[in-house]
Design a protein around this motif. Structure first.
Motif, PDB file in Angstrom:
ATOM      1  N   ARG A  87      44.735  33.132  46.899  1.00 58.43           N
ATOM      2  CA  ARG A  87      43.572  34.013  46.766  1.00 58.43           C
ATOM      3  C   ARG A  87      42.409  33.276  46.090  1.00 58.43           C
ATOM      4  O   ARG A  87      41.303  33.789  46.028  1.00 58.43           O
ATOM      5  CB  ARG A  87      43.935  35.250  45.933  1.00 58.43           C
ATOM      6  CG  ARG A  87      44.950  36.188  46.576  1.00 58.43           C
ATOM      7  CD  ARG A  87      44.331  37.033  47.662  1.00 58.43           C
ATOM      8  NE  ARG A  87      45.254  38.054  48.130  1.00 58.43           N
ATOM      9  CZ  ARG A  87      45.228  39.325  47.741  1.00 58.43           C
ATOM     10  NH1 ARG A  87      44.329  39.729  46.859  1.00 58.43           N
ATOM     11  NH2 ARG A  87      46.094  40.194  48.220  1.00 58.43           N
ATOM     12  N   VAL A  88      42.692  32.107  45.556  1.00 58.97           N
ATOM     13  CA  VAL A  88      41.660  31.295  44.916  1.00 58.97           C
ATOM     14  C   VAL A  88      40.821  30.627  46.006  1.00 58.97           C
ATOM     15  O   VAL A  88      41.325  30.304  47.088  1.00 58.97           O
ATOM     16  CB  VAL A  88      42.304  30.223  44.007  1.00 58.97           C
ATOM     17  CG1 VAL A  88      41.241  29.341  43.358  1.00 58.97           C
ATOM     18  CG2 VAL A  88      43.173  30.885  42.945  1.00 58.97           C
ATOM     19  N   HIS A 105      40.623  36.476  40.076  1.00 61.48           N
ATOM     20  CA  HIS A 105      41.194  35.325  40.776  1.00 61.48           C
ATOM     21  C   HIS A 105      40.954  34.021  40.016  1.00 61.48           C
ATOM     22  O   HIS A 105      41.771  33.099  40.073  1.00 61.48           O
ATOM     23  CB  HIS A 105      40.587  35.189  42.178  1.00 61.48           C
ATOM     24  CG  HIS A 105      41.003  36.265  43.123  1.00 61.48           C
ATOM     25  ND1 HIS A 105      40.325  36.532  44.293  1.00 61.48           N
ATOM     26  CD2 HIS A 105      42.029  37.143  43.078  1.00 61.48           C
ATOM     27  CE1 HIS A 105      40.908  37.529  44.915  1.00 61.48           C
ATOM     28  NE2 HIS A 105      41.945  37.919  44.199  1.00 61.48           N
ATOM     29  N   SER A 155      49.435  39.569  43.890  1.00 59.31           N
ATOM     30  CA  SER A 155      47.985  39.642  43.683  1.00 59.31           C
ATOM     31  C   SER A 155      47.508  41.071  43.460  1.00 59.31           C
ATOM     32  O   SER A 155      46.725  41.343  42.540  1.00 59.31           O
ATOM     33  CB  SER A 155      47.250  39.028  44.876  1.00 59.31           C
ATOM     34  OG  SER A 155      47.495  37.647  44.950  1.00 59.31           O
ATOM     35  N   SER A 191      47.007  27.499  42.623  1.00 59.25           N
ATOM     36  CA  SER A 191      45.819  27.473  41.769  1.00 59.25           C
ATOM     37  C   SER A 191      45.484  26.045  41.355  1.00 59.25           C
ATOM     38  O   SER A 191      46.361  25.166  41.351  1.00 59.25           O
ATOM     39  CB  SER A 191      46.041  28.322  40.512  1.00 59.25           C
ATOM     40  OG  SER A 191      46.718  27.578  39.520  1.00 59.25           O
TER      41      SER A 191
END
Length: 212
Positions: free
Chosen positions: A185-186, A43, A18, A164
Motif C-alpha cells: 500500500r506504500v 501508509h 491494511s 515498506s
C-alpha cells in the motif's frame, strides 16, 4: 540452493491487515484527538512500530492512544485479517525445499502469532522477531541481525521480503538482499527509491529467486 532462509515482514507482506490498521488508527485519533487521518498519512508509517506512529500523531496522548488502538485491534483482528494470494503455497514449498522461514515484524511476537495461527502458518515460523524483542526497530538493522543470530546464518545466505522502505533499509544495513512486494500500500516510487534487489508481482515468484 541459492538461499538457506527467507525472512518475511508480516503486515502487508504475508497478511493483509491494511484495512484493520487504517480503521484502528482512525478510531484512535478520532477518539483522542478529534482528527481524521487519511490512508496516505497512515501508509507512511506502515512497517514502523505502533508507538512511533502514535508519538508522531499524538505526542501528548501516547499511552491512552496505544491502549485504544490495541483494544480496537483485539476486537476486530480476526474478522479483518486476510492472507495474500499465494502465500500459503509458497511458504509450504520453501519448507519442503528445506529453506527456513522467519517473521521479522514491527508487531509484538504475541500479536504476530495470533495472525499466523488464523491461517495455520505458525508452525512454519519457528523464529519470530517482534518489536518487543528489540531495543531498536526497523529501519535499524537489529531485528534482521537478531534473526541471523538465531538462524546461525550469514547475511548472504538469506533474503528479506517486505512491503515498506523500512523493511528494505533494515535488511540492507544488515547485509541481507531485499525483495519488495508489488501489492504494498506504500507508494511504489518510495519503494523503488530503496533499490530492492528483487521485486515480486506475486508471492509464487519468490520460489524462482530461491532456486526452486
Amino acid at each position: 540452493m541459492i538461499y538457506k532462509a527467507v525472512l518475511f515482514d508480516l503486515d502487508g507482506t504475508v497478511l493483509d491487515t491494511s484495512d484493520l490498521i487504517i480503521s484502528a488508527f482512525r478510531h484512535t485519533f478520532q477518539k483522542h484527538c478529534n482528527r481524521e487521518l487519511t490512508p496516505l498519512e497512515i501508509h507512511a508509517f506502515f512497517g514502523k512500530t505502533l508507538r512511533s506512529a502514535i508519538e508522531h500523531f499524538a505526542p501528548d496522548k501516547v499511552e491512552e492512544s496505544i491502549q485504544s488502538f490495541r483494544e480496537f485491534n483485539l476486537v476486530h483482528h480476526d474478522q479483518m485479517t486476510k492472507i495474500f494470494s499465494g502465500v500459503t503455497e509458497t511458504i509450504q514449498s520453501l519448507h519442503e525445499a528445506g529453506i527456513m522461514t522467519v517473521i521479522v515484524t514491527s508487531k509484538t511476537k504475541k500479536t504476530a502469532l495470533r495472525g499466523l495461527k488464523l491461517f495455520n502458518l505458525d508452525h512454519y515460523f519457528p523464529i519470530i522477531i517482534g518489536s518487543d524483542q528489540c531495543q531498536n526497530h526497523k529501519p535499524h538493522p537489529e531485528p534482521i541481525q537478531k534473526a541471523l543470530f538465531q538462524l546461525e546464518m550469514k547475511p548472504e545466505e538469506c533474503l528479506m521480503v517486505g512491503d515498506s522502505p523500512f523493511d528494505l533499509i533494515s535488511a540492507r544495513r544488515a547485509g541481507v538482499k531485499t525483495v519488495a512486494v508489488r501489492w504494498t500500500r506504500v507508494s511504489w516510487k518510495t519503494i523503488l527509491h530503496e533499490v530492492p534487489d528483487f521485486t515480486l508481482e506475486n508471492m509464487h515468484e519468490l520460489l524462482a529467486i530461491c532456486g526452486i
